[in-house]
Write a protein that holds these residues in place. Structure first.
Motif, short mmCIF file in Angstrom:
data_model
loop_
_atom_site.label_atom_id
_atom_site.label_comp_id
_atom_site.label_asym_id
_atom_site.label_seq_id
_atom_site.Cartn_x
_atom_site.Cartn_y
_atom_site.Cartn_z
N GLY A 96 0.81 -1.22 0.00
CA GLY A 96 0.00 0.00 0.00
C GLY A 96 0.84 1.26 0.00
O GLY A 96 0.51 2.25 -0.66
N VAL A 97 1.95 1.25 0.76
CA VAL A 97 2.88 2.40 0.76
C VAL A 97 3.45 2.61 -0.63
O VAL A 97 3.52 3.75 -1.14
CB VAL A 97 4.00 2.19 1.79
CG1 VAL A 97 5.07 3.27 1.65
CG2 VAL A 97 3.45 2.17 3.20
N LEU A 98 3.86 1.51 -1.27
CA LEU A 98 4.38 1.61 -2.64
C LEU A 98 3.32 2.17 -3.58
O LEU A 98 3.60 3.03 -4.42
CB LEU A 98 4.84 0.22 -3.10
CG LEU A 98 5.30 0.12 -4.56
CD1 LEU A 98 6.54 0.99 -4.79
CD2 LEU A 98 5.59 -1.33 -4.93
N GLN A 99 2.09 1.68 -3.42
CA GLN A 99 1.01 2.12 -4.29
C GLN A 99 0.73 3.62 -4.13
O GLN A 99 0.60 4.35 -5.11
CB GLN A 99 -0.25 1.32 -3.97
CG GLN A 99 -1.49 1.73 -4.75
CD GLN A 99 -2.67 0.87 -4.39
OE1 GLN A 99 -2.66 -0.34 -4.62
NE2 GLN A 99 -3.69 1.49 -3.82
N GLY A 138 -1.32 2.68 -12.96
CA GLY A 138 0.09 2.40 -12.69
C GLY A 138 0.34 2.08 -11.23
O GLY A 138 1.06 1.12 -10.89
N ALA A 139 -0.26 2.87 -10.33
CA ALA A 139 -0.07 2.63 -8.90
C ALA A 139 -0.71 1.31 -8.48
O ALA A 139 -0.14 0.54 -7.68
CB ALA A 139 -0.66 3.78 -8.10
N ALA A 146 2.78 -6.26 -5.54
CA ALA A 146 3.30 -6.40 -4.17
C ALA A 146 2.39 -7.28 -3.33
O ALA A 146 2.85 -8.11 -2.52
CB ALA A 146 3.45 -5.02 -3.54
N ALA A 147 1.05 -7.14 -3.51
CA ALA A 147 0.10 -7.96 -2.74
C ALA A 147 0.20 -9.44 -3.10
O ALA A 147 0.20 -10.32 -2.23
CB ALA A 147 -1.32 -7.45 -2.97
N VAL A 148 0.28 -9.74 -4.40
CA VAL A 148 0.41 -11.13 -4.83
C VAL A 148 1.72 -11.72 -4.34
O VAL A 148 1.79 -12.89 -3.91
CB VAL A 148 0.29 -11.21 -6.36
CG1 VAL A 148 0.64 -12.62 -6.85
CG2 VAL A 148 -1.11 -10.83 -6.81
#
Length: 697
Positions: A96-99, A138-139, A146-148
């Motif tokens: 989530g932070v990356l997103q 993109g986000a 990352a979640a997968v």
């Protein structure tokens, strides 16, 4: 427009805590929409909250706190939901932070004017929507990967089927919640600047509501209530009539008739209806048994409602803004045209009323502008090469076409003060005009000609009459001078027979002075006669003995002072080279300067003049220095102007024309004249003349 916000450290941490609470509530709300034990949520509003969180905190001083708080909040929700595991929740939080970070960066790159991307504006055009949609995709892609990956690390399985679901979930959440956040953030950011306070915003809202017609308010109510009822009916009964996507007509109606904030409200209401009925196993999507497929279809439907509605509404807003801008530009253009018309009318009135003629001639000879005075002086011609009037030199010889000032100006020459005799057709009287012509460059490299014409016939006639009058007067003055010379000669003959006596010596000396004065007067009259006989304004330059001329003027001034009982001036005259000048004008020049030096001497002071000269090449520089009262500071240039008097209140009488005449004489000889302070007190006048032997003046 970009904005930089200074945020204190405590305020940054407080905002982080507030967003963390909202994010936790969004996560719990998302888990409430899960349709099975595996935790497949129909919507994920936390993605939209994350996007707004990281956009709003882009200028925060404690951004590290945001990156730490999000995973911790997501992990804390596992205490309530029991799913997923704590490790998985932490990994999801890192995703989530990356997103959120990727969304903020992409939005700032593609739409930097939007609120949260560096600016303060809401979405105003479809391009803003596409920029936000691209950033959301993109986000979401980064967050989904990352979640997968987090699921694979915690379960050992790589659930590729979840990748598409996460992508649609997060993209839809960002578009629904994020669009609301951008509009709300822009409004909150500008509320103080636009309305002063929240109370001012409320007053403005009430005023707009009061200004809205009843029909328009009724339209809002009917459309909002009607479209909500349609969606409720569609999701409540379309399990037998699968026409859910036809319900988009309601969104289209809202987007085209209501303002964009009401569309955002409509999108939220549709989201609640679709999710609520699907969770209750009702509506067009309830018959889809596979949880992942059902969730994906719901997300696609909500994304379609949001994107279609915003595209239509923002397109309408953009068109309205363009219409307003076009109307404003049209009004400005009309104003500019009115100003230009008024300015043009003013210029036309000025040009038409000036006494002189004005003509603009194009390179092909066609006349593009002409005032009435030009028509009166030059005739009503349309082509400068065929005017119907004869153009003659003052001696009567005709001008060739290429000699005319207009043609020379189109060739790049500046013509100044050229007198031309204009002869109209027939035997009518002609007139003399003074012409000034200048080239007017054009973009194609050619030049037009701007011609100014003044009638100088009366001036010429007046000058000729004065010249004739001066000639007559000069001739008439010679007779008294001849009588004076005869009487002084007779008196000298009579006195020569008397015995010597002091009174006799004084009488003979007076007769000598009278003879010298008569001789000087005769010389001046002869020069005046020569001038009137020539009948030309040109300088008649001949070699002149400057030493002899200066000495003669010095003797005359001494005699005048002695006759008037004044102190005789002292002269120191150096070796003065011969000059090429008009004798009459040169005598007037030297006499004026010497007379000024004697005149402007303090009371009780004997005038002392030093006259020197030096030749440098083809120029002789003459300097006349005196011991007079000097020139007031700041007037060393202005004393050469017409009617300027340096000492108007000092008891020295004069017309203020003497030095102006001196300057004119020097300039007509091609020289210059200046005034400066004499280091020993007084003034120093320096001027230049051509050296003897030069011609072409």
């Amino acid at each position: 427009m970009k904005v930089a916000v200074t945020m204190t450290y405590p305020r940054s941490l407080a905002r982080t805590a507030l967003f963390a609470i909202v994010y936790g509530a969004a996560v719990l709300l998302g888990w409430r929409t899960a349709t099975d034990a595996a935790g497949i949520a129909l919507v994920w509003p936390a993605a939209g909250v994350t996007a707004i969180w990281f956009c709003a905190q882009r200028h925060a001083r404690a951004r590290w706190a945001d990156a730490v708080a999000l995973p911790l909040v997501l992990a804390a929700t596992t205490l309530v939901t029991k799913t997923p595991t704590l490790l998985a929740a932490l990994l999801f939080g890192i995703g989530g932070v990356l997103q959120g970070t990727v969304f903020a960066l992409l939005l700032a790159r593609w739409r930097p004017s939007l609120w949260g991307a560096g600016g303060i504006a809401p979405m105003r055009a479809p391009r803003d929507l596409w920029g936000m949609l691209g950033a959301a995709i993109g986000a979401s892609a980064c967050g989904s990967v990352a979640a997968v990956t987090g699921e694979w690390l915690t379960t050992g399985r790589l659930p590729w089927t979840h990748l598409g679901l996460y992508l649609t979930q997060r993209t839809t959440g960002i578009m629904i919640i994020g669009s609301v956040g951008v509009f709300a953030g822009a409004a909150l950011t500008t509320v103080t600047a636009r309305f002063g306070s929240a109370a001012g915003w409320l007053r403005h809202g009430r005023a707009r509501l009061a200004a809205t017609s009843r029909w328009r308010r009724a339209e809002y109510v009917v459309i909002l209530a009607g479209t909500t009822a349609v969606y409720l009916a569609g999701f409540g009964y379309t399990d037998r009539l699968p026409l859910s996507f036809a319900l988009l007509g309601g969104t289209v109606l809202v987007a085209t008739r209501l303002c964009t904030p009401f569309l955002l409200l409509h999108n939220c209401v549709v989201t609640v209806i679709a999710v609520r009925y699907t969770l209750d196993e009702s509506g067009p999507f309830a018959h889809v048994t596979e949880p992942i497929v059902r969730a994906a279809i719901v997300q696609l439907f909500l994304a379609l409602v949001t994107v279609v509605g915003l595209a239509l509404a923002l397109g309408r807003d953009e068109r309205a803004a363009l219409v307003v801008a076009l109307a404003r530009e049209k009004a400005e253009l009309v104003t500019q045209q009115e100003r230009a018309a008024a300015h043009s009318a003013l210029l036309a009135a000025i040009i038409d009323t000036v006494a002189g003629g004005l003509v603009v001639v194009e390179p092909d000879g066609h006349v593009s502008l002409r005032n009435p005075a030009a028509t009166e002086l030059l005739g009503p011609f349309r082509d400068i090469r065929n005017t119907g009037y004869r153009h003659l030199h003052l001696d009567g010889t005709p001008y060739a076409i290429h000699e005319r000032p207009s043609m020379r100006a189109m060739g790049g020459e500046n013509v100044r003060g050229e007198d031309i005799l204009i002869q109209p057709p027939g035997t009518g009287p002609g007139h003399i005009v003074r012409v000034n012509a200048s080239p007017l460059p054009r973009p194609d490299g050619t030049s037009s000609a701007v011609i100014l014409v003044h009638d100088v016939t009366a001036e010429r006639r007046h000058r000729d009459e004065l010249t004739n009058f001066a000639g007559v007067v000069a001739h008439d003055l010679l007779n008294p001078l001849a009588c004076l010379g005869g009487w002084t000669a007779a008196a000298r003959d009579l006195l020569s027979d008397l015995p010597p006596h002091t009174i006799l010596d004084q009488a003979l000396d007076d007769l000598t002075r009278a003879d010298r004065a008569a001789a000087r007067m005769r010389g001046l009259i002869d020069g005046l006669l020569a001038y009137t006989t020539a009948r030309k304004a040109e300088v008649s330059a001949v070699p002149v003995d400057l030493t002899a001329l200066t000495a003669d003027i010095a003797v005359a001034r001494s005699d005048s002072a002695a006759a008037a009982g004044q102190q005789e001036p002292r002269f120191t005259i150096g070796v003065l080279p011969a000059v090429q000048a008009d004798p009459v004008l040169l005598r007037q020049l030297m006499d004026n300067l010497i007379g000024n030096a004697i005149k402007y001497t303090g009371p009780g002071v004997t005038p002392a003049l030093t006259i020197t000269a030096a030749r440098t090449g083809d120029t002789v520089t003459i300097c006349i220095a005196d011991n007079g009262i000097g020139i007031p500071p700041g007037q060393h240039n202005s004393i050469f102007e017409n009617f300027h008097r340096a000492h108007p209140d000092s008891g020295y009488h004069g017309t203020g024309l003497g030095l102006a005449i001196c300057k004119r004489i020097v300039e007509r000889h091609g020289g210059t004249i200046t005034a400066s302070d004499n280091p020993g007190g007084g003034s120093c006048f320096t001027f230049t003349l051509p050296a003897a032997g030069l011609s072409g003046l």
